[in-house]
Design a protein around this motif. Structure first.
Motif: not given
Ligand SMILES: Cc1cc2nc3c(=O)[nH]c(=O)nc-3n(C[C@H](O)[C@H](O)[C@H](O)COP(=O)(O)OP(=O)(O)OC[C@H]3O[C@@H](n4cnc5c(N)ncnc54)[C@H](O)[C@@H]3O)c2cc1C
Ligand SMILES: Nc1ncnc2c1ncn2[C@@H]1O[C@H](COP(=O)(O)O)[C@@H](O)[C@H]1O
Lengths: 247, 321
Positions: A125-126, A129-130, A210-211, B95, B100, B104, B113-116, B131-132
């Protein structure tokens, strides 16, 4: 008016989810790919509806993915996109994907950029926004209704514990969910027309991810369902209270 | 270096999902040996300093009422001010809807780096892996963030709120305001007096087996006895028996409560995609072959119209009401 619709590709929900190479890779062997439902049913259809009201609108589809995505892009063109750009790169890093989309968006001067609420595989869900931040544009997340005025859009969106109606000057980025439009099925004319619509393939801009997904896990198998007789709700309540400890 | 947690409020109240993110950030700071600070925007019903009781040292507060409606760009600018002032290395959000919209942007701005949708604290033994849940609850992924600055959004109901004491935090005012917000909020409709579905610890959900909207009273009573939120399957929302914001599943809302009670729902894969992150599932269905029983922890075969009122009665007995 120019609309850019972000299209992503996801495994059909009924696909079996399995991993390979010591749980480091998603096993695509028996997967049926579809357009992410939030993109297909809501954002794309809303863009098409706007175009039906105003023929001067053009709809460009953008997708970051490999050549195996072309069938789903053709399907989106069959539904009613005018042209498509595929950025030839595969990545599960949100920043990488968003930055690629932002590059395409910069070159096209779009008035409106639509994304889906989220992809049903990585559920970030990103991207919306980015992309908005990279282009310094306003972002309306989780839209449930979308109307255009001449230079603004009126959008209903989901907020914490309710809804809000916003007015935003264009250009803007909007993520769409249920309510914005209703699912459509492509017709024969659309499918024929899609074959000759332009699908441009461009190479990605060099951007560092980045991930990185290091491993996957399936949830532990359920112990199996414990059946309780319909005549003994006291026992169910006891189990929920003492065994599962959830009430 | 520090951890910064964005704590959002709705009408002055701090939501449960935000407190979970706050506790997650505090636990993470302890794990990596640094301090945790919070950032809050808008007017609060209670004192910002009281957030100290959750273990944060400092609270950066953007007090301007212009923050009472959420504009993602204005929020981003204010949170960036707090990121700079606190020299944050990890920024944590819930989240939820606000997370949301804003996380971002912060990640893109910081090239972080993003982990959502994290479901556990990062594994920092060798790098930084979060962990997601992925594939709408059908699997988990461990995602390594390789950039120096990191952004995490925490899935609701994945982390326990922990009050650590009664300390008060130091409050530092932010200069930012949302005066120049490009988004103008015209009307705001809050869903009154209900437990928000995505935050609810218990969800009671009805399907086509309920036969019609006039029968929902028994589910409302059950939900009420458990302080639960109500949900429904897609055909129920499509037939306008229930409002769309209660529809869960692949194309609706995804929930992850401690307890999900499915009443008269067959358990189609598209329905399960929205609910199989629930910790415990109870299924009530008259058809012993309904697919939902395969995913359930507890099952009852029989007529829901007889079973549900009895269940409610037993719960009331347990709660002594
Ligand atoms: C692409 C796609 C996306 C979809 N997305 C979603 C989604 O997001 N969410 C969703 O829910 N669905 C979704 N669906 C629909 C889904 O496939 C199912 O059709 C739907 O979930 C079925 O709803 P139901 O269980 O309420 O109804 P039914 O399948 O009709 O089941 C009713 C159940 O009630 C039981 N029952 C009847 N009477 C009684 C009684 N007196 N006592 C006890 N039990 C009784 C029956 O045995 C039956 O199992 C989607 C479908 C597609 C194709
Ligand atoms: N690879 C991609 N190419 C184009 N658009 C994408 C891609 N991945 C995600 N999107 C868009 O971003 C939305 C949100 O995705 P996500 O942030 O990954 O959950 C999707 O609904 C799509 O509209």
């Amino acid at each position: 008016m120019k609309i850019l619709v972000c299209i992503s590709k996801t495994p059909d929900t009924t696909s079996k989810i399995a991993f390979k190479e010591n749980n480091t890779k998603f096993d695509e062997a028996s997967v049926q790919w579809i357009i992410n439902p939030y993109d297909e049913w809501y954002s794309l259809v809303r863009a098409i509806e706007l175009k039906e009201k105003d023929a001067s609108i053009t709809i460009t589809l953008v997708h970051v993915g490999g050549a195996d995505s072309d069938p789903i892009i053709r399907k989106a063109l069959a539904l009613g996109g005018d042209e498509a750009v595929r950025i030839n790169a595969q990545s599960d890093d949100t920043y990488f994907v968003a930055a690629q989309i932002a590059e395409v968006a910069k070159q096209g001067n779009y008035d409106l950029i639509f994304t889906g609420k989220e992809t049903i595989d990585y559920n970030a869900s990103a991207i919306g926004g980015m992309v908005a931040e990279l282009l310094d544009l306003p972002y309306i997340s989780l839209a449930t209704k979308f109307e255009l005025n001449s230079t603004t859009a009126v959008v209903t969106r989901e907020i914490e514990g309710g809804e809000e109606v916003d007015e935003v000057a264009l250009p803007a980025v909007v993520s769409c969910q249920k309510g914005v439009a209703e699912q459509r099925i492509p017709n024969m004319r659309g499918i024929m027309a899609a074959r000759t619509k332009p699908l441009k393939v461009v190479e990605p801009t060099p951007i560092e991810a980045l991930t990185k997904i290091v491993s996957y896990e399936l949830p532990p198998a359920k112990a199996g369902v414990k059946m309780v007789p319909a005549t003994d709700m006291a026992e169910l309540v006891r189990l929920l209270h003492e065994e599962a400890r959830v009430i | 270096m520090s951890v910064l947690i964005f704590v959002d409020q709705a009408e002055g109240q701090i939501r449960k999902a935000s407190l979970e993110a706050l506790s997650y950030g505090v636990a993470l700071a302890k794990q990596i040996g640094t301090t945790a600070n919070a950032v809050v925007l808008g007017n609060l019903a209670k004192n910002a300093a009281d957030l100290g009781s959750y273990g944060v040292s400092k609270v950066y507060h953007g007090e301007s009422d212009t923050f009472n409606t959420m504009d993602a760009q204005a929020y981003t600018n204010a949170i960036m001010e707090a990121v700079q002032k606190s020299n944050a290395e990890v920024i944590v959000f819930s989240h939820n809807q606000t997370g949301r919209a804003v996380a971002p942007r912060i990640a893109a701005k910081l090239k972080a780096g993003l982990v959502a949708g994290a479901v556990a604290l990062p594994d920092t033994s060798n790098g930084f892996a979060v962990r997601k849940s992925v594939f709408s609850g059908k699997a988990f992924a461990n995602v390594a963030i390789t950039s120096p600055v990191k952004v995490i959004t925490v899935n609701p109901n994945s982390f326990r709120i922990a009050e650590t004491g009664s300390e008060t935090a130091q409050v530092e005012k932010l200069d930012a305001t949302a005066d120049n917000a490009k988004v103008k909020a015209a009307t705001v409709n809050k869903v009154q007096g209900e437990v928000p579905l995505t935050e609810a610890e218990i969800v009671v959900s009805g399907g086509r087996g309920m036969k019609g909207p006039e029968n929902w009273g028994i589910l409302e009573d059950l939900a009420h006895s458990l302080h639960a939120a109500l949900a429904c399957s897609r055909p129920v929302a499509d037939a306008h028996w229930r409002p769309h914001h209660e529809h869960v599943g692949q194309t609706g809302i995804q929930v992850s409560p401690n307890l999900y009670i499915a009443v008269g729902i067959s358990g189609a894969i598209q329905h399960l995609a929205g609910v199989n992150r629930s910790k415990v599932m109870v299924v009530i269905n008259k058809d012993a072959e309904a697919p939902f029983f395969k995913a359930a922890d507890y099952g009852v075969v029989g007529d829901l119209f007889e079973i549900v009122p009895k269940l409610t009665e037993e719960i009331k007995k347990l709660k002594g009401v």
